[in-house]
Every structure is written in C-alpha cells, then in structure tokens.
Design a protein around this motif. Structure first.
Motif, PDB file in Angstrom:
ATOM      1  N   MET A   1       0.835  -1.169   0.000  1.00 32.80           N
ATOM      2  CA  MET A   1       0.000   0.000   0.000  1.00 32.80           C
ATOM      3  C   MET A   1       0.884   1.238   0.000  1.00 32.80           C
ATOM      4  O   MET A   1       1.930   1.245   0.626  1.00 32.80           O
ATOM      5  CB  MET A   1      -0.898  -0.014   1.227  1.00 32.80           C
ATOM      6  CG  MET A   1      -1.999  -1.073   1.180  1.00 32.80           C
ATOM      7  SD  MET A   1      -3.233  -0.820   2.427  1.00 32.80           S
ATOM      8  CE  MET A   1      -2.537  -1.769   3.748  1.00 32.80           C
ATOM      9  N   SER A   2       0.415   2.276  -0.651  1.00 36.40           N
ATOM     10  CA  SER A   2       1.214   3.482  -0.724  1.00 36.40           C
ATOM     11  C   SER A   2       1.034   4.316   0.539  1.00 36.40           C
ATOM     12  O   SER A   2       0.055   4.169   1.276  1.00 36.40           O
ATOM     13  CB  SER A   2       0.823   4.287  -1.957  1.00 36.40           C
ATOM     14  OG  SER A   2      -0.466   4.837  -1.769  1.00 36.40           O
ATOM     15  N   LYS A   3       2.002   5.160   0.744  1.00 39.20           N
ATOM     16  CA  LYS A   3       1.940   6.046   1.917  1.00 39.20           C
ATOM     17  C   LYS A   3       0.721   6.963   1.833  1.00 39.20           C
ATOM     18  O   LYS A   3       0.059   7.213   2.843  1.00 39.20           O
ATOM     19  CB  LYS A   3       3.218   6.885   2.005  1.00 39.20           C
ATOM     20  CG  LYS A   3       4.424   6.097   2.455  1.00 39.20           C
ATOM     21  CD  LYS A   3       5.619   7.008   2.612  1.00 39.20           C
ATOM     22  CE  LYS A   3       6.847   6.266   3.061  1.00 39.20           C
ATOM     23  NZ  LYS A   3       7.993   7.142   3.228  1.00 39.20           N
ATOM     24  N   LEU A   7      -2.077   7.274   4.646  1.00 42.43           N
ATOM     25  CA  LEU A   7      -2.320   8.571   5.269  1.00 42.43           C
ATOM     26  C   LEU A   7      -3.778   9.004   5.080  1.00 42.43           C
ATOM     27  O   LEU A   7      -4.373   9.616   5.969  1.00 42.43           O
ATOM     28  CB  LEU A   7      -1.371   9.623   4.691  1.00 42.43           C
ATOM     29  CG  LEU A   7       0.101   9.459   5.115  1.00 42.43           C
ATOM     30  CD1 LEU A   7       0.977  10.477   4.389  1.00 42.43           C
ATOM     31  CD2 LEU A   7       0.261   9.594   6.610  1.00 42.43           C
ATOM     32  N   SER A   8      -4.374   8.652   3.932  1.00 49.05           N
ATOM     33  CA  SER A   8      -5.784   8.968   3.705  1.00 49.05           C
ATOM     34  C   SER A   8      -6.656   8.236   4.705  1.00 49.05           C
ATOM     35  O   SER A   8      -7.591   8.810   5.272  1.00 49.05           O
ATOM     36  CB  SER A   8      -6.199   8.569   2.290  1.00 49.05           C
ATOM     37  OG  SER A   8      -5.468   9.295   1.358  1.00 49.05           O
ATOM     38  N   ILE A   9      -6.338   6.971   4.926  1.00 47.89           N
ATOM     39  CA  ILE A   9      -7.101   6.186   5.904  1.00 47.89           C
ATOM     40  C   ILE A   9      -6.946   6.792   7.300  1.00 47.89           C
ATOM     41  O   ILE A   9      -7.916   6.920   8.057  1.00 47.89           O
ATOM     42  CB  ILE A   9      -6.647   4.714   5.885  1.00 47.89           C
ATOM     43  CG1 ILE A   9      -7.080   4.054   4.573  1.00 47.89           C
ATOM     44  CG2 ILE A   9      -7.231   3.950   7.062  1.00 47.89           C
ATOM     45  CD1 ILE A   9      -6.540   2.674   4.374  1.00 47.89           C
ATOM     46  N   ALA A  10      -5.732   7.191   7.633  1.00 48.65           N
ATOM     47  CA  ALA A  10      -5.484   7.800   8.939  1.00 48.65           C
ATOM     48  C   ALA A  10      -6.259   9.114   9.075  1.00 48.65           C
ATOM     49  O   ALA A  10      -6.821   9.413  10.137  1.00 48.65           O
ATOM     50  CB  ALA A  10      -3.990   8.042   9.123  1.00 48.65           C
ATOM     51  N   ALA A  16     -13.205  10.981  11.856  1.00 52.55           N
ATOM     52  CA  ALA A  16     -14.250  10.266  12.606  1.00 52.55           C
ATOM     53  C   ALA A  16     -14.037  10.451  14.108  1.00 52.55           C
ATOM     54  O   ALA A  16     -14.990  10.663  14.873  1.00 52.55           O
ATOM     55  CB  ALA A  16     -14.239   8.793  12.237  1.00 52.55           C
ATOM     56  N   ALA A  17     -12.779  10.371  14.511  1.00 54.00           N
ATOM     57  CA  ALA A  17     -12.463  10.563  15.925  1.00 54.00           C
ATOM     58  C   ALA A  17     -12.843  11.986  16.359  1.00 54.00           C
ATOM     59  O   ALA A  17     -13.362  12.208  17.457  1.00 54.00           O
ATOM     60  CB  ALA A  17     -10.996  10.297  16.183  1.00 54.00           C
ATOM     61  N   GLY A  18     -12.593  12.949  15.485  1.00 55.55           N
ATOM     62  CA  GLY A  18     -12.945  14.336  15.784  1.00 55.55           C
ATOM     63  C   GLY A  18     -14.442  14.507  15.972  1.00 55.55           C
ATOM     64  O   GLY A  18     -14.902  15.198  16.891  1.00 55.55           O
ATOM     65  N   ALA A  19     -15.210  13.856  15.105  1.00 53.55           N
ATOM     66  CA  ALA A  19     -16.670  13.938  15.227  1.00 53.55           C
ATOM     67  C   ALA A  19     -17.136  13.309  16.533  1.00 53.55           C
ATOM     68  O   ALA A  19     -18.021  13.844  17.224  1.00 53.55           O
ATOM     69  CB  ALA A  19     -17.336  13.264  14.037  1.00 53.55           C
TER      70      ALA A  19
END
Length: 122
Positions: A1-3, A7-10, A16-19
């Motif tokens: 998988m590319s960085k 990073l997009s997944i993160a 989501a965590a922010g919400a």
C-alpha cells in the motif's frame, strides 16, 4: 500500500475521531472533556507515529528484498547467457568442422573423377 493511501485512511480515522470527540464534549463537563481529549489526542498521535514507523520499516524491508532479488536475477541471467553462448560456440565449431570434412571429401571425389577421366582418355 502506498503512503498516500495509508495517510488517507489515517485522516478519515482522525476525522471520525474528531466527530466523536465533538459529541463527547457536549455530553461531558468542560474540564473533564479537555483532559480526556488531551489523553485521546496523545494516544492517537502515538498510535499514528507507531503505524508510520511500521509502514516505513515494511517499505525498507520490501525495497531490500526487491534489490536482492534483482541482483540474483541479473546473476542468473548472466549465467544463462554465458551457458547459451558456450553452447552456440560449440555448435558453430562443430558445424565448421563438418564443413571442412565435407570440403575434404569433395576434393577427394574430384581427384578420383579426374583420375577416371584421365584413364578413359588414355
């Protein structure tokens, strides 16, 4: 998988965590929420750093394996080429030898034909 993919997944996870945190803040007291938010933030940052290190390590391992396999492939290719070159040289030498033998036979046949012609003439 590319960085970029990782990073997009993160980033999606962080959003989501922010919400979830916003919802959490509304239901908790302000001071408690700030402390919990700080703890969650620290854990998230640490988790992301660890994931980044793991990804970088995997990439380095893969790059090393690719380099090693490429080197082995090149060496095997050289061996294969040398083997085929030797085979071709041997075949060429055998063919040249066979041609030379045929030339000698033709010389002998011509010589015998000349002798027969000379005998018939006499």
């Amino acid at each position: 998988m590319s960085k970029k993919y990782l990073l997009s997944i993160a980033l999606i996870g962080a959003t989501a965590a922010g919400a979830a945190i916003v919802w959490f803040l509304k239901s908790e007291k302000s001071d408690e929420a700030k402390n919990k938010l700080s703890t969650i933030k620290d854990r998230s940052i640490e988790t992301l750093k660890q994931q980044k290190e793991n990804i970088e390590e995997k990439i380095e391992n893969l790059a090393s394996k690719i380099a090693q396999n490429s080197k082995e492939l090149i060496e095997k290719g050289k061996d294969y080429i040398d083997e085929k070159k030797k085979f071709l040289i041997e075949n060429i030498e055998e063919a040249q030898k066979a041609i030379q033998e045929e030339k000698e036979r033709l010389k002998e046949i011509r010589a015998r034909l000349r002798e027969k012609q000379e005998e018939e003439v006499i």
